[in-house]
Design an enzyme around this catalytic site. Structure first.
Site, mmCIF file in Angstrom:
data_model
loop_
_atom_site.group_PDB
_atom_site.id
_atom_site.type_symbol
_atom_site.label_atom_id
_atom_site.label_comp_id
_atom_site.label_asym_id
_atom_site.label_seq_id
_atom_site.Cartn_x
_atom_site.Cartn_y
_atom_site.Cartn_z
ATOM 1 N N LYS A 161 0.893 -1.161 0.000
ATOM 2 C CA LYS A 161 0.000 0.000 0.000
ATOM 3 C C LYS A 161 0.930 1.210 0.000
ATOM 4 C CE LYS A 161 -4.330 1.609 1.941
ATOM 5 N NZ LYS A 161 -5.084 1.715 0.703
HETATM 6 N N1 PPE Z 1 -7.256 -1.456 -3.751
HETATM 7 C C1 PPE Z 1 -6.685 -0.234 -3.586
HETATM 8 C C2 PPE Z 1 -5.830 0.320 -4.646
HETATM 9 C C3 PPE Z 1 -6.943 0.469 -2.411
HETATM 10 O O1 PPE Z 1 -6.387 1.663 -2.234
HETATM 11 C C4 PPE Z 1 -7.786 -0.074 -1.427
HETATM 12 C C5 PPE Z 1 -8.087 0.678 -0.170
HETATM 13 C C6 PPE Z 1 -8.348 -1.348 -1.654
HETATM 14 C C7 PPE Z 1 -8.048 -2.005 -2.833
HETATM 15 C C8 PPE Z 1 -9.170 -2.026 -0.620
HETATM 16 O O2 PPE Z 1 -8.335 -2.425 0.433
HETATM 17 P P1 PPE Z 1 -8.894 -2.611 1.913
HETATM 18 O O3 PPE Z 1 -9.136 -1.261 2.472
HETATM 19 O O4 PPE Z 1 -7.839 -3.366 2.630
HETATM 20 O O5 PPE Z 1 -10.126 -3.405 1.775
HETATM 21 N N2 PPE Z 1 -8.072 2.083 -0.297
HETATM 22 C C9 PPE Z 1 -7.883 2.917 0.861
HETATM 23 C C10 PPE Z 1 -7.607 4.354 0.494
HETATM 24 C C11 PPE Z 1 -8.727 5.173 0.008
HETATM 25 C C12 PPE Z 1 -8.361 6.639 -0.103
HETATM 26 O O6 PPE Z 1 -8.975 7.341 -0.926
HETATM 27 O O7 PPE Z 1 -7.504 7.110 0.656
HETATM 28 C C13 PPE Z 1 -9.020 2.747 1.847
HETATM 29 O O8 PPE Z 1 -10.088 2.264 1.504
HETATM 30 O O9 PPE Z 1 -8.799 3.064 3.017
#
Ligand code: PPE
Length: 308
Positions: A161
């Site tokens: 991330k």
């Molecule tokens: N893919 C990406 C690229 C991504 O950034 C997120 C979370 C996910 C999948 C889902 O991951 P999870 O939260 O573990 O289910 N994106 C984060 C950032 C959003 C933002 O705008 O800042 C979030 O949801 O916290």
């Protein structure tokens, strides 16, 4: 996507400091070269006070991201975990809280190399409601398949991330919103669905839930949660590649993410998905997800860390 409402305290390098003092120098290395790693975590209000959802998994992923990106924070799992608890406990919140740990390269030397650059670690938290608005959660969103592809496996590391990955996300999101859609959907270099700029994709076809493996996407904690919740409800779940035409032909589609929660998709590139409203299985899973994160489902209460 939403204006940050300041809270009182931010954890920085081991202590809680006033929000306004949590600043960094303009020559901080990460600002120039883009190497930083972060998390997004939510704390929900429950009958027993705030609870952080899947805190351990988020903390572990933060440390994995740091390792992949060669960023060495002096803080370990226990300290980073506690810092997230502290920012919820020590601020005055009364709505859903979003927690943002960030490990970045600080001030002290310039040039691309990250050798000997100091590392700063922060954990901030603020109140953040529905990612794309309450209406999006109810009625669904319009999605555009992006002209931007996710970087190839040998170009970037989707499993970290990493802040650097969000340049690609940001361009895709801009393109979609500028064209009148709510969000983008990115394909991988082979043309199969990767993920949204900040979300994972699920489709429903003939009663089964399908979501791609994490080949070119983040190992998403919400995706994993929704899979486990779906299985507990007896819904068949398939992890397989999804092509663009399969997305258009889906009976239902939705995005998942910590911020996006379970957001129904009603339209993709002008193709109405299902009846153009939240589908039956999506609705079931959204309800179940909100019950889980707010402590109303004893089967999944082990995912919650209650803040005393
Ligand atoms: N893919 C990406 C690229 C991504 O950034 C997120 C979370 C996910 C999948 C889902 O991951 P999870 O939260 O573990 O289910 N994106 C984060 C950032 C959003 C933002 O705008 O800042 C979030 O949801 O916290």
């Amino acid at each position: 996507m939403a204006k940050v409402q300041p809270a009182n305290l931010i954890w920085k390098n081991g202590s809680l400091i006033p929000w306004a003092e949590a600043t960094t120098h303009v020559l901080s290395h990460s600002l120039h070269y883009g190497n930083a790693v972060f998390e997004g975590v939510r704390a929900y209000k429950t009958d027993k006070g705030y609870a952080i959802f899947r805190l351990d998994e988020h903390t572990k992923r933060l440390l994995v991201s740091a390792k992949l990106c060669l960023i060495k924070t002096p803080y370990g799992f226990d300290e980073l975990r506690q810092a997230q608890i502290d920012v919820v406990a020590k601020n005055d919140f009364d709505q859903t809280v979003y927690i943002r740990p960030l490990i970045y390269l600080g001030y002290g030397s310039m040039g691309v190399s990250l050798k000997d650059v100091p590392v700063d670690t922060i954990v901030a938290a603020w109140q953040w409601g529905a990612y794309m608005g309450e209406e999006a959660l109810r009625a669904g969103i319009k999605v555009k398949i992006s002209s931007w592809a996710k970087p190839a496996q040998h170009s970037m590391m989707a499993k970290a991330k990493a802040s650097a990955n969000y340049f690609n996300s940001q361009m895709a999101n801009f393109e979609a919103v500028d064209a009148g859609y709510d969000e983008a959907l990115l394909l991988d270099p082979q043309g199969f669905v990767a993920e949204g700029p900040g979300e994972c994709l699920f489709i429903v076809k003939d009663g089964a839930l399908i979501t791609p493996p994490n080949d070119t996407s983040l190992e998403s904690i919400t995706q994993n949660s929704v899979i486990q919740i779906a299985e507990s409800l007896g819904i068949k779940v398939l992890r397989q590649r999804i092509s663009r035409d399969q997305v258009y032909a889906a009976d239902e589609a939705f995005f998942t993410g910590t911020a996006a929660e379970v957001t129904p998709i009603s339209n993709i590139d002008g193709r109405i998905i299902g009846k153009g409203e939240m589908g039956e299985i999506t609705s079931k899973l959204q309800k179940a997800y909100f019950a889980v994160v707010t402590g109303k489902d004893p089967k999944f209460e082990h995912w919650l860390t209650y803040i005393k």
